[in-house]
Design a protein around this motif. Structure first.
Motif, PDB file in Angstrom:
ATOM      1  N   UNK A   1       0.872  -1.184   0.000  1.00  0.00           N
ATOM      2  CA  UNK A   1       0.000   0.000   0.000  1.00  0.00           C
ATOM      3  C   UNK A   1       0.904   1.227   0.000  1.00  0.00           C
ATOM      4  N   UNK A   2       0.389   2.397  -0.435  1.00  0.00           N
ATOM      5  CA  UNK A   2       1.230   3.598  -0.456  1.00  0.00           C
ATOM      6  C   UNK A   2       1.760   3.944   0.931  1.00  0.00           C
ATOM      7  N   UNK A   3       3.041   4.327   0.992  1.00  0.00           N
ATOM      8  CA  UNK A   3       3.674   4.721   2.251  1.00  0.00           C
ATOM      9  C   UNK A   3       4.297   6.091   2.084  1.00  0.00           C
ATOM     10  N   UNK A   4       4.001   6.981   3.030  1.00  0.00           N
ATOM     11  CA  UNK A   4       4.562   8.328   3.059  1.00  0.00           C
ATOM     12  C   UNK A   4       5.401   8.484   4.326  1.00  0.00           C
TER      13      UNK A   4
ATOM     14  N   UNK B   1      -6.278  11.734   2.518  1.00  0.00           N
ATOM     15  CA  UNK B   1      -6.806  10.385   2.344  1.00  0.00           C
ATOM     16  C   UNK B   1      -6.080   9.357   3.195  1.00  0.00           C
ATOM     17  N   UNK B   2      -5.250   9.786   4.155  1.00  0.00           N
ATOM     18  CA  UNK B   2      -4.478   8.852   4.956  1.00  0.00           C
ATOM     19  C   UNK B   2      -5.407   7.883   5.687  1.00  0.00           C
ATOM     20  N   UNK B   3      -5.015   6.610   5.716  1.00  0.00           N
ATOM     21  CA  UNK B   3      -5.801   5.581   6.403  1.00  0.00           C
ATOM     22  C   UNK B   3      -5.152   5.151   7.716  1.00  0.00           C
ATOM     23  N   UNK B   4      -3.797   5.170   7.756  1.00  0.00           N
ATOM     24  CA  UNK B   4      -3.064   4.703   8.940  1.00  0.00           C
ATOM     25  C   UNK B   4      -1.875   5.619   9.210  1.00  0.00           C
ATOM     26  N   UNK B   5      -1.683   5.958  10.468  1.00  0.00           N
ATOM     27  CA  UNK B   5      -0.524   6.748  10.879  1.00  0.00           C
ATOM     28  C   UNK B   5       0.240   5.932  11.915  1.00  0.00           C
TER      29      UNK B   5
ATOM     30  N   UNK C   1      -7.934  11.899  15.394  1.00  0.00           N
ATOM     31  CA  UNK C   1      -9.167  11.196  15.750  1.00  0.00           C
ATOM     32  C   UNK C   1     -10.336  12.164  15.904  1.00  0.00           C
ATOM     33  N   UNK C   2     -10.075  13.320  16.508  1.00  0.00           N
ATOM     34  CA  UNK C   2     -11.154  14.287  16.686  1.00  0.00           C
ATOM     35  C   UNK C   2     -11.590  14.887  15.348  1.00  0.00           C
ATOM     36  N   UNK C   3     -10.618  15.185  14.493  1.00  0.00           N
ATOM     37  CA  UNK C   3     -11.026  15.726  13.188  1.00  0.00           C
ATOM     38  C   UNK C   3     -11.725  14.651  12.354  1.00  0.00           C
ATOM     39  N   UNK C   4     -11.211  13.430  12.394  1.00  0.00           N
ATOM     40  CA  UNK C   4     -11.846  12.352  11.649  1.00  0.00           C
ATOM     41  C   UNK C   4     -13.266  12.104  12.153  1.00  0.00           C
ATOM     42  N   UNK C   5     -13.459  12.168  13.467  1.00  0.00           N
ATOM     43  CA  UNK C   5     -14.794  12.006  14.045  1.00  0.00           C
ATOM     44  C   UNK C   5     -15.720  13.114  13.557  1.00  0.00           C
ATOM     45  N   UNK C   6     -15.184  14.313  13.504  1.00  0.00           N
ATOM     46  CA  UNK C   6     -15.981  15.455  13.041  1.00  0.00           C
ATOM     47  C   UNK C   6     -16.364  15.285  11.578  1.00  0.00           C
ATOM     48  N   UNK C   7     -15.472  14.645  10.799  1.00  0.00           N
ATOM     49  CA  UNK C   7     -15.722  14.458   9.366  1.00  0.00           C
ATOM     50  C   UNK C   7     -16.449  13.151   9.055  1.00  0.00           C
ATOM     51  N   UNK C   8     -16.731  12.357  10.079  1.00  0.00           N
ATOM     52  CA  UNK C   8     -17.476  11.130   9.883  1.00  0.00           C
ATOM     53  C   UNK C   8     -16.679  10.007   9.236  1.00  0.00           C
ATOM     54  N   UNK C   9     -15.381   9.940   9.501  1.00  0.00           N
ATOM     55  CA  UNK C   9     -14.572   8.854   8.953  1.00  0.00           C
ATOM     56  C   UNK C   9     -13.619   8.346  10.022  1.00  0.00           C
ATOM     57  N   UNK C  10     -12.829   7.340   9.687  1.00  0.00           N
ATOM     58  CA  UNK C  10     -11.916   6.769  10.673  1.00  0.00           C
ATOM     59  C   UNK C  10     -10.485   6.757  10.133  1.00  0.00           C
ATOM     60  N   UNK C  11      -9.543   6.925  11.037  1.00  0.00           N
ATOM     61  CA  UNK C  11      -8.111   6.835  10.725  1.00  0.00           C
ATOM     62  C   UNK C  11      -7.477   5.968  11.805  1.00  0.00           C
ATOM     63  N   UNK C  12      -6.714   4.971  11.368  1.00  0.00           N
ATOM     64  CA  UNK C  12      -6.040   4.091  12.307  1.00  0.00           C
ATOM     65  C   UNK C  12      -4.735   4.741  12.774  1.00  0.00           C
ATOM     66  N   UNK C  13      -4.481   4.693  14.086  1.00  0.00           N
ATOM     67  CA  UNK C  13      -3.216   5.175  14.658  1.00  0.00           C
ATOM     68  C   UNK C  13      -2.545   4.012  15.379  1.00  0.00           C
ATOM     69  N   UNK C  14      -1.322   3.714  14.969  1.00  0.00           N
ATOM     70  CA  UNK C  14      -0.553   2.615  15.553  1.00  0.00           C
ATOM     71  C   UNK C  14       0.686   3.181  16.218  1.00  0.00           C
ATOM     72  N   UNK C  15       0.911   2.812  17.466  1.00  0.00           N
ATOM     73  CA  UNK C  15       2.105   3.233  18.189  1.00  0.00           C
ATOM     74  C   UNK C  15       3.160   2.153  18.168  1.00  0.00           C
TER      75      UNK C  15
ATOM     76  N   UNK D   1      -1.888  -3.503   5.558  1.00  0.00           N
ATOM     77  CA  UNK D   1      -1.927  -2.795   4.264  1.00  0.00           C
ATOM     78  C   UNK D   1      -3.364  -2.380   4.003  1.00  0.00           C
ATOM     79  N   UNK D   2      -3.713  -1.191   4.474  1.00  0.00           N
ATOM     80  CA  UNK D   2      -5.104  -0.733   4.387  1.00  0.00           C
ATOM     81  C   UNK D   2      -5.132   0.735   3.992  1.00  0.00           C
ATOM     82  N   UNK D   3      -4.808   1.018   2.733  1.00  0.00           N
ATOM     83  CA  UNK D   3      -4.800   2.397   2.266  1.00  0.00           C
ATOM     84  C   UNK D   3      -3.488   3.099   2.569  1.00  0.00           C
ATOM     85  N   UNK D   4      -3.460   4.393   2.313  1.00  0.00           N
ATOM     86  CA  UNK D   4      -2.240   5.187   2.490  1.00  0.00           C
ATOM     87  C   UNK D   4      -1.784   5.192   3.946  1.00  0.00           C
ATOM     88  N   UNK D   5      -0.506   4.893   4.149  1.00  0.00           N
ATOM     89  CA  UNK D   5       0.081   4.840   5.492  1.00  0.00           C
ATOM     90  C   UNK D   5       1.166   5.898   5.617  1.00  0.00           C
TER      91      UNK D   5
END
Length: 419
Positions: free
Chosen positions: A48-51, A181-185, A203-217, A309-313
């Motif tokens: 998947x795309x990686x930035x 369009x980021x899916x995972x950070x 997470x707060x902006x994504x919630x406001x926009x009605x979508x989800x973004x995965x955050x992995x530590x 591998x779930x969208x742009x990371x």
């Protein structure tokens, strides 16, 4: 690996989205918008795309300037007059020293006695008084706290403060603007300041926009306080083992940071020392980026297969302040971890032509000899034996196996130093 509770829950324990957006105007006075570079190599690894978010190219060499400057900017006139104090092995020290200089505040920075010379010199060059105290960061932190109590200087924590978290959260807003369009950070974790800020913002902006973004530590396996703490349901002390990723070696999560990570981070994974060394080598060779061990943790997680591998990371490269001597050692470890550097010990009969025979065999499989030690004085050697230690460059796992097989086929019994 530790799975965290429902990341869609709001509000979070930390700063609000409005507070992080307000912090952005303040932090923007000093922090640069660092590049967001695509990586074809990592995209092929992940599928998947990686930035790569290059905070290693930030002023002072890491993201820490964001939280430090925001916290100092919030001090009252009376607090500024008293000065500030901080404790750090490197990046937080430089961030506070730089911010204090920009705001006209006197800074005293406590650093461990064994701190890397380049970090010590850089902190002092920003105008701070540097005091070497303690052999580990926990001892240095105690010394700084005692100094604050004795002098009235304001102690600037590295991660466990709302102003610091909001400052680091400005990086999350930047990521969303640059890659909507980021899916995972993927974010390195030490005490948790960076990921708690980034997760709060996205997470707060994504919630406001009605979508989800995965955050992995990502934590270094040798200093992974968060998996144990998340399992226990509260911040828990660990006894960290030495790690090359000293920038994220923290024995206990921050209280505020833990609460945010518990609610807003999807998963926390760990990476080994070899994973980190391999990631640093990949970044140097493939992306032409110098990144410190802690800063390479997110890429290490991708290479180790811990990221879906779930969208742009986006992998955050949190810092680039590395001691050149450590870099030299890490490159060697990274080459070995990638099966591109092979050390062998071979017992030979003590007669003419044996060393030439080994050289001939290695040349026959195109292995480049880097170093040779030939001795009759090794412990346990028979009078008729010599010991040959040889280091060679290999092209990867298959070539490494070919080298070993060629020696064994010729009747030798090479001992590989990592077996």
């Amino acid at each position: 690996m530790a799975t965290v509770t429902d990341p869609t829950r709001t509000p979070f324990a930390g700063p609000s989205l409005d507070e992080i957006e307000a912090a952005r105007a303040i932090v923007g006075r000093v922090a640069r918008q660092t590049p967001l570079e695509s990586s074809r190599f990592l995209a092929e690894v992940l599928g998947a795309p990686v930035l790569l978010k290059c905070e290693n190219l930030q002023r002072t060499g890491s993201y820490k300037i964001r939280g430090a400057y925001h916290r100092l900017s919030k001090l009252t006139a009376e607090e500024r007059e008293r000065g500030v104090v901080a404790a750090s092995a490197g990046n937080h020290a430089q961030g506070v020293a730089f911010a204090a200089r920009e705001l006209g505040i006197h800074a005293t920075i406590f650093m461990p006695v064994g701190v890397a010379i380049p970090k010590f010199q850089a902190t002092r060059a920003y105008g701070a008084d540097v005091v070497l105290s303690g052999s580990i960061v926990d001892e240095t932190l105690r010394a700084a706290a005692e100094f604050a109590e004795q002098t009235g200087a304001v102690l600037i924590p590295p991660f466990d403060h709302p102003d610091v978290v909001a400052g680091q959260g400005t990086l999350g807003l930047e990521l969303l603007d640059e890659a909507p369009d980021v899916a995972t950070i993927v974010v390195p974790i030490g005490g948790g300041g960076l990921i708690s800020g980034v997760a709060s913002a996205v997470k707060q902006r994504a919630h406001r926009e009605g979508r989800s973004i995965r955050v992995i530590g990502v934590q270094a396996a040798n200093a992974a306080a968060y998996p144990a703490s998340l399992a226990a349901g509260e911040p828990t002390d660990i006894a960290p083992v030495p790690t090359i990723a000293d920038g994220i070696a923290v024995s206990r999560p921050g209280a505020l940071n833990f609460a945010i990570i518990r609610d807003a981070v999807d998963e926390v994974v760990t990476v080994t020392e070899d994973d980190i060394a391999r990631a640093m080598l990949v970044l140097m060779e493939r992306a032409k980026l110098v990144v410190e061990p802690a800063g390479a943790a997110a890429v290490a997680a991708i290479l180790a297969g811990h990221v879906p591998a779930d969208g742009t990371t986006i992998a955050i490269l949190s810092g680039g302040n590395i001691d050149p001597l450590l870099m030299q050692r890490v490159i060697g470890n990274g080459l070995a971890a990638s099966d591109r550097y092979l050390k062998l010990t071979i017992m030979l009969p003590d007669r003419p032509g044996q060393l030439a025979r080994i050289a001939e065999l290695l040349a026959g499989v195109n292995a480049n000899v880097v170093e040779v030690l030939h001795t009759r004085h090794g412990r346990g050697l028979q009078l008729s034996q010599v010991e040959l230690d040889v280091s060679v460059e290999t092209r990867g796992t298959e070539h490494r196996q070919q080298v070993i097989a060629a020696l064994r086929t010729a009747g030798y019994d090479p001992v590989v130093d990592d077996e």
